[in-house]
Design a protein around this motif. Structure first.
Motif, PDB file in Angstrom:
ATOM      1  N   MET A  76      45.485  43.366  37.600  1.00  0.00           N
ATOM      2  CA  MET A  76      45.116  44.585  38.318  1.00  0.00           C
ATOM      3  C   MET A  76      43.784  45.137  37.816  1.00  0.00           C
ATOM      4  SD  MET A  76      47.086  45.468  40.768  1.00  0.00           S
ATOM      5  CE  MET A  76      48.691  45.119  41.459  1.00  0.00           C
ATOM      6  N   GLY A  77      43.596  45.114  36.500  1.00  0.00           N
ATOM      7  CA  GLY A  77      42.347  45.643  35.946  1.00  0.00           C
ATOM      8  C   GLY A  77      41.137  44.885  36.447  1.00  0.00           C
ATOM      9  N   ALA A  78      41.269  43.550  36.557  1.00  0.00           N
ATOM     10  CA  ALA A  78      40.159  42.751  37.066  1.00  0.00           C
ATOM     11  C   ALA A  78      39.874  43.092  38.525  1.00  0.00           C
ATOM     12  CB  ALA A  78      40.478  41.269  36.921  1.00  0.00           C
ATOM     13  N   GLN A  79      40.908  43.346  39.308  1.00  0.00           N
ATOM     14  CA  GLN A  79      40.726  43.689  40.715  1.00  0.00           C
ATOM     15  C   GLN A  79      40.007  45.026  40.869  1.00  0.00           C
ATOM     16  OE1 GLN A  79      44.390  43.862  42.899  1.00  0.00           O
ATOM     17  NE2 GLN A  79      43.392  43.514  44.874  1.00  0.00           N
ATOM     18  N   LEU A  80      40.363  45.988  40.012  1.00  0.00           N
ATOM     19  CA  LEU A  80      39.685  47.285  40.044  1.00  0.00           C
ATOM     20  C   LEU A  80      38.199  47.144  39.718  1.00  0.00           C
ATOM     21  CD1 LEU A  80      42.314  49.629  38.316  1.00  0.00           C
ATOM     22  CD2 LEU A  80      41.662  49.587  40.725  1.00  0.00           C
ATOM     23  N   GLN A 110      47.003  52.716  42.368  1.00  0.00           N
ATOM     24  CA  GLN A 110      48.359  53.226  42.542  1.00  0.00           C
ATOM     25  C   GLN A 110      49.395  52.132  42.307  1.00  0.00           C
ATOM     26  OE1 GLN A 110      48.264  54.816  46.483  1.00  0.00           O
ATOM     27  NE2 GLN A 110      47.010  56.602  45.922  1.00  0.00           N
ATOM     28  N   ALA A 111      49.088  50.911  42.765  1.00  0.00           N
ATOM     29  CA  ALA A 111      50.027  49.806  42.531  1.00  0.00           C
ATOM     30  C   ALA A 111      50.140  49.513  41.037  1.00  0.00           C
ATOM     31  CB  ALA A 111      49.554  48.565  43.279  1.00  0.00           C
ATOM     32  N   GLU A 112      49.007  49.602  40.313  1.00  0.00           N
ATOM     33  CA  GLU A 112      49.037  49.366  38.877  1.00  0.00           C
ATOM     34  C   GLU A 112      49.848  50.436  38.157  1.00  0.00           C
ATOM     35  OE1 GLU A 112      45.882  48.628  35.183  1.00  0.00           O
ATOM     36  OE2 GLU A 112      45.167  49.209  37.172  1.00  0.00           O
TER      37      GLU A 112
END
Length: 297
Positions: free
Chosen positions: A1-5, A278-280
């Motif tokens: 998730m962090g990479a996607q952000l 929000q998903a994270e």
């Protein structure tokens, strides 16, 4: 998730940078439209005056047999002068003019004649070079701020070819293909037959105005020898000024559309980034609640 952000943040930053550039180019083009219109207005009195003079001489002298006014019996070869731009990022400005020139060339070939091209602007030169299409001459470097000197050079080149005639390696007809400036929203490709000469009045004179009386000294043919080349240069220069104003108007619209698209991308990526965040958060809360339940059991 962090990479996607991080990916979404980079895309938002890139779109914001693009928007700053396109917005600045839009404002620059808007200011240059005003200057181009001022140059066109400044050249208009001379253009109208020499047009009236040529029209008066042609109307008052019914037995004129000047080479630039004479219709050829057979059109073996025609010349097309194409006015495009030096730079891109102007929407369909250059492509519309080139398409109009191609349509005119096909029409002339269907009538049984050959076509020579004279190109103005790097976009036109690159278009013909990429497709290995021959052209006679080209002029580049001043499409945004046309000079009278280049218009004079173009005029001399095409008149020289016309006077030679199609039977001797010249041309029997010359057409200008340029973009006519209607207003800041509307610009359209236009075709003007330059030679054999067609006198084009910029503004019609009132019906009550009397035709001026002229006494020719020297003779009429000598007067036309001086007037007609200047009239031709004036028409070429006017077409270049119209094209310059149209180019800036097209660029302003293209950059505004690019800025609007950048805004849409920023909103889209911001929504996706918020959804990912929000998903994270939801996933972290679920992991905490699951861990607490495991410890309690």
């Amino acid at each position: 998730m962090g990479a996607q952000l991080r990916v979404y943040k980079q895309k938002i930053k890139s779109a914001q940078t693009t928007k700053k550039i396109t917005r600045a180019m839009e404002l620059i083009a808007a200011s240059r439209i005003q200057k181009a219109q001022q140059r066109t207005a400044a050249a208009k009195p001379y253009d109208e005056a020499i047009t009236r003079a040529v029209a008066a001489v042609s109307a008052l002298s019914t037995n004129i047999d000047h080479p630039l006014l004479r219709e050829r019996d057979q059109v073996r070869r025609s010349a097309i002068v194409v006015f495009a731009s030096d730079r891109g990022l102007a929407g369909a400005f250059s492509s519309a003019v080139l398409k109009e020139a191609d349509q005119l060339a096909n029409l002339l070939r269907d009538r049984g004649g050959e076509v020579d091209f004279y190109l103005v602007g790097r976009k036109a030169v690159n278009y013909y070079q990429f497709r290995n299409r021959p052209f006679v001459a080209s002029w580049t470097g001043d499409t945004e701020k046309p000079s009278a000197e280049v218009a004079h050079e173009i005029g001399e080149k095409v008149v020289e070819s016309y006077l030679k005639g199609g039977a001797d390696g010249g041309v029997d007809e010359i057409h200008l293909v340029y973009t006519k400036f209607v207003n800041r929203v509307t610009q359209k490709p236009d075709v003007l037959r330059l030679l054999p000469l067609q006198v084009v009045e910029g503004q019609a004179a009132p019906a009550s105005d009397a035709t001026p009386l002229y006494e020719f000294e020297p003779e009429t043919d000598e007067v036309l020898d001086l007037l007609l080349p200047r009239y031709i240069e004036s028409r070429i220069y006017h077409s270049r000024l119209e094209s310059a104003a149209s180019e800036q108007a097209s660029r302003q619209r293209a950059m505004k559309a690019a800025s609007d698209n950048a805004d849409k991308l920023i909103k889209t990526y911001s929504t996706l980034m918020n959804n990912a965040r929000q998903a994270e958060i939801t996933q972290q809360i679920s992991e905490i609640v699951g861990g607490a339940d495991a410890l309690a059991n």
